[in-house]
Enzyme design. Structure first.
Site, PDB file in Angstrom:
ATOM      1  N   ASN A  52       0.201  10.567  -7.981  1.00  0.00           N
ATOM      2  CA  ASN A  52       0.657  10.745  -6.598  1.00  0.00           C
ATOM      3  C   ASN A  52       1.715   9.704  -6.223  1.00  0.00           C
ATOM      4  OD1 ASN A  52      -1.363  12.640  -6.488  1.00  0.00           O
ATOM      5  ND2 ASN A  52      -2.759  11.415  -5.255  1.00  0.00           N
ATOM      6  N   ASP A  94      -1.616  -0.223   6.303  1.00  0.00           N
ATOM      7  CA  ASP A  94      -1.622   0.578   7.533  1.00  0.00           C
ATOM      8  C   ASP A  94      -3.028   0.777   8.101  1.00  0.00           C
ATOM      9  OD1 ASP A  94      -2.301   2.335   5.289  1.00  0.00           O
ATOM     10  OD2 ASP A  94      -2.360   3.891   6.832  1.00  0.00           O
ATOM     11  N   ASP A  96       0.870  -1.178   0.000  1.00  0.00           N
ATOM     12  CA  ASP A  96       0.000   0.000   0.000  1.00  0.00           C
ATOM     13  C   ASP A  96       0.914   1.238   0.000  1.00  0.00           C
ATOM     14  OD1 ASP A  96      -2.247   1.743   0.572  1.00  0.00           O
ATOM     15  OD2 ASP A  96      -1.503   1.803   2.639  1.00  0.00           O
ATOM     16  N   HIS A 149     -10.662  17.956  -6.932  1.00  0.00           N
ATOM     17  CA  HIS A 149      -9.704  16.860  -6.857  1.00  0.00           C
ATOM     18  C   HIS A 149      -8.569  17.016  -7.866  1.00  0.00           C
ATOM     19  CE1 HIS A 149      -8.300  12.611  -7.194  1.00  0.00           C
ATOM     20  NE2 HIS A 149      -8.277  12.801  -5.900  1.00  0.00           N
ATOM     21  N   LYS A 182      -6.288  19.500  -6.403  1.00  0.00           N
ATOM     22  CA  LYS A 182      -5.616  18.881  -5.239  1.00  0.00           C
ATOM     23  C   LYS A 182      -4.488  17.940  -5.683  1.00  0.00           C
ATOM     24  CE  LYS A 182      -5.251  15.147  -2.500  1.00  0.00           C
ATOM     25  NZ  LYS A 182      -5.193  13.732  -2.802  1.00  0.00           N
ATOM     26  N   GLU A 226      -0.867  10.959   4.222  1.00  0.00           N
ATOM     27  CA  GLU A 226      -2.209  11.476   4.496  1.00  0.00           C
ATOM     28  C   GLU A 226      -2.125  12.809   5.240  1.00  0.00           C
ATOM     29  OE1 GLU A 226      -4.666  10.579   3.014  1.00  0.00           O
ATOM     30  OE2 GLU A 226      -4.723   8.420   2.717  1.00  0.00           O
ATOM     31  N   ASP A 279      -0.270   5.154   0.787  1.00  0.00           N
ATOM     32  CA  ASP A 279      -0.566   6.210   1.770  1.00  0.00           C
ATOM     33  C   ASP A 279      -0.632   5.647   3.176  1.00  0.00           C
ATOM     34  OD1 ASP A 279      -0.832   8.473  -0.021  1.00  0.00           O
ATOM     35  OD2 ASP A 279      -2.543   7.374  -0.826  1.00  0.00           O
ATOM     36  N   THR A 333      -2.718   0.429  -4.447  1.00  0.00           N
ATOM     37  CA  THR A 333      -3.198   1.618  -3.742  1.00  0.00           C
ATOM     38  C   THR A 333      -4.493   2.129  -4.348  1.00  0.00           C
ATOM     39  OG1 THR A 333      -2.698   3.947  -3.278  1.00  0.00           O
ATOM     40  CG2 THR A 333      -1.652   3.020  -5.205  1.00  0.00           C
ATOM     41  N   THR A 334      -5.207   2.923  -3.583  1.00  0.00           N
ATOM     42  CA  THR A 334      -6.416   3.542  -4.128  1.00  0.00           C
ATOM     43  C   THR A 334      -6.188   5.013  -4.462  1.00  0.00           C
ATOM     44  OG1 THR A 334      -7.189   4.054  -1.917  1.00  0.00           O
ATOM     45  CG2 THR A 334      -7.949   1.998  -2.862  1.00  0.00           C
ATOM     46  N   THR A 335      -4.948   5.454  -4.392  1.00  0.00           N
ATOM     47  CA  THR A 335      -4.700   6.861  -4.705  1.00  0.00           C
ATOM     48  C   THR A 335      -4.464   7.041  -6.215  1.00  0.00           C
ATOM     49  OG1 THR A 335      -3.558   8.828  -3.857  1.00  0.00           O
ATOM     50  CG2 THR A 335      -2.174   6.985  -4.455  1.00  0.00           C
TER      51      THR A 335
HETATM   52  C1  XBP Z   1      -5.331   6.248   0.285  1.00  0.00           C
HETATM   53  C2  XBP Z   1      -6.556   6.918  -0.152  1.00  0.00           C
HETATM   54  C3  XBP Z   1      -6.458   7.994  -1.113  1.00  0.00           C
HETATM   55  C4  XBP Z   1      -5.739   9.203  -0.583  1.00  0.00           C
HETATM   56  C5  XBP Z   1      -6.038  10.395  -1.444  1.00  0.00           C
HETATM   57  O1  XBP Z   1      -5.274   4.989  -0.257  1.00  0.00           O
HETATM   58  O2  XBP Z   1      -7.620   6.581   0.259  1.00  0.00           O
HETATM   59  O3  XBP Z   1      -7.750   8.364  -1.472  1.00  0.00           O
HETATM   60  O4  XBP Z   1      -6.189   9.529   0.706  1.00  0.00           O
HETATM   61  O5  XBP Z   1      -5.644  10.157  -2.757  1.00  0.00           O
HETATM   62  P1  XBP Z   1      -4.081   3.928  -0.029  1.00  0.00           P
HETATM   63  P2  XBP Z   1      -6.580  10.601  -3.976  1.00  0.00           P
HETATM   64  O6  XBP Z   1      -3.741   3.907   1.441  1.00  0.00           O
HETATM   65  O7  XBP Z   1      -4.693   2.667  -0.526  1.00  0.00           O
HETATM   66  O8  XBP Z   1      -2.923   4.359  -0.894  1.00  0.00           O
HETATM   67  O9  XBP Z   1      -7.041  12.000  -3.659  1.00  0.00           O
HETATM   68  O10 XBP Z   1      -5.664  10.546  -5.174  1.00  0.00           O
HETATM   69  O11 XBP Z   1      -7.711   9.632  -4.031  1.00  0.00           O
HETATM   70 MG    MG Z   2      -3.024   3.227   3.381  1.00  0.00          MG
END
Ligand code: XBP
Ligand code: MG
Length: 253
Positions: free
Chosen positions: A127, A182, A9, A81, A84, A18, A11, A121-123
């Site tokens: 990023n 995490d 992962d 977004h 951001k 975060e 973030d 990851t979901t980001t």
């Molecule tokens: C983290 C998230 C993301 C980030 C923000 O996911 O949920 O949404 O907070 O990134 P992970 P975006 O821990 O799976 O990486 O604004 O690009 O969505």
């Molecule tokens: Mg995370």
């Protein structure tokens, strides 16, 4: 089956992005767009229940700023977004967020041992690239066989889609991998894909439910800075290295 690959992962796991990256970038974007919203650290803690920046903005409006009215919340969230993301990448370029203890060392030890590396990851992909390139150098992007980011699958974490996507791309079974997460949403996601998961907590997640984790640590540790184990089997290891991961993998397969 032997341990073949490590899936990380981003973030909160690789770096405290975060608090020091996403939250800062959200607030700067609100300001630049003339919105009088300011997310505190405490509020952001709650907003992190929802993964994905655009969904998080909509969750904020629905649950925490109900008086705010707009004709088209979807396009508003999309334009906030987009800005951001630009700001976040700029913050990374300025070196705003270092990697967490042990991350760089573990990458290099794993590569030396021939373990395959990937990201789930979901980001937003930009990023991830910005964090990796600015902490480890541009070439480090090639260390990861697959960089699975939020937009390649229909459902973000806690759904298992992103982990299943990475497994498929690498042509691996879940039992050949370990995941690093995490958060509660993260372990639910990895567990849905049947991948055993090691947790390193942070200030937002240290009270989360990590049922099913193979171990929960404060961080990966370094040879001169041992990890603290929160839950898990007793071990002689004091920092996470390849032999500790092989020990954990064998215990849980
Ligand atoms: C983290 C998230 C993301 C980030 C923000 O996911 O949920 O949404 O907070 O990134 P992970 P975006 O821990 O799976 O990486 O604004 O690009 O969505
Ligand atoms: Mg995370």
């Amino acid at each position: 089956m032997a341990l073949e690959a490590l899936i990380f992962d981003v973030d909160g796991t690789l770096a405290n992005t975060e608090r020091d990256g996403h939250l800062v970038a959200f607030n700067l974007a609100f300001k630049e767009l003339g919105l009088d919203w300011e997310w505190s650290n405490e509020l952001y803690h709650k907003l992190l229940d929802v993964t994905g920046g655009q969904l998080r903005i909509k969750y904020y409006l629905k649950e925490f700023n109900t008086l705010f009215k707009h004709d088209d919340v979807d396009s508003l969230a999309a334009s906030i977004h987009a800005l951001k993301t630009k700001i976040y990448v700029r913050l990374m370029d300025e070196g705003a967020v270092p990697l967490r203890p042990g991350v760089e060392r573990l990458f290099s030890e794993a590569r030396e041992a021939g373990l395959r590396l990937a990201i789930a990851t979901t980001t937003t992909p930009a990023n991830v690239d910005a964090l990796i390139a600015n902490t480890l150098g541009k070439d480090a992007l090639d260390w990861f066989e697959v960089i699975g980011a939020g937009d390649v699958v229909p459902n973000l974490k806690p759904a298992g889609d992103i982990y299943n996507y990475v497994l498929k791309e690498m042509n691996l079974n879940a039992s050949q991998c370990l995941a690093f997460e995490d958060s509660h949403n993260g372990i639910i996601s990895a567990s849905s894909a049947n991948i055993k998961t090691l947790i390193t907590v942070n200030e937002y997640t240290d009270r989360h439910d990590f049922t099913g984790a193979i171990t929960v640590l404060n961080n990966l540790g370094e040879p001169n800075k041992p990890f603290e184990m929160i839950t898990g089997n007793r071990t002689d290891s004091t920092y996470v290295n390849v032999s500790y991961l092989q020990e954990l993998h064998a215990q849980h397969s």
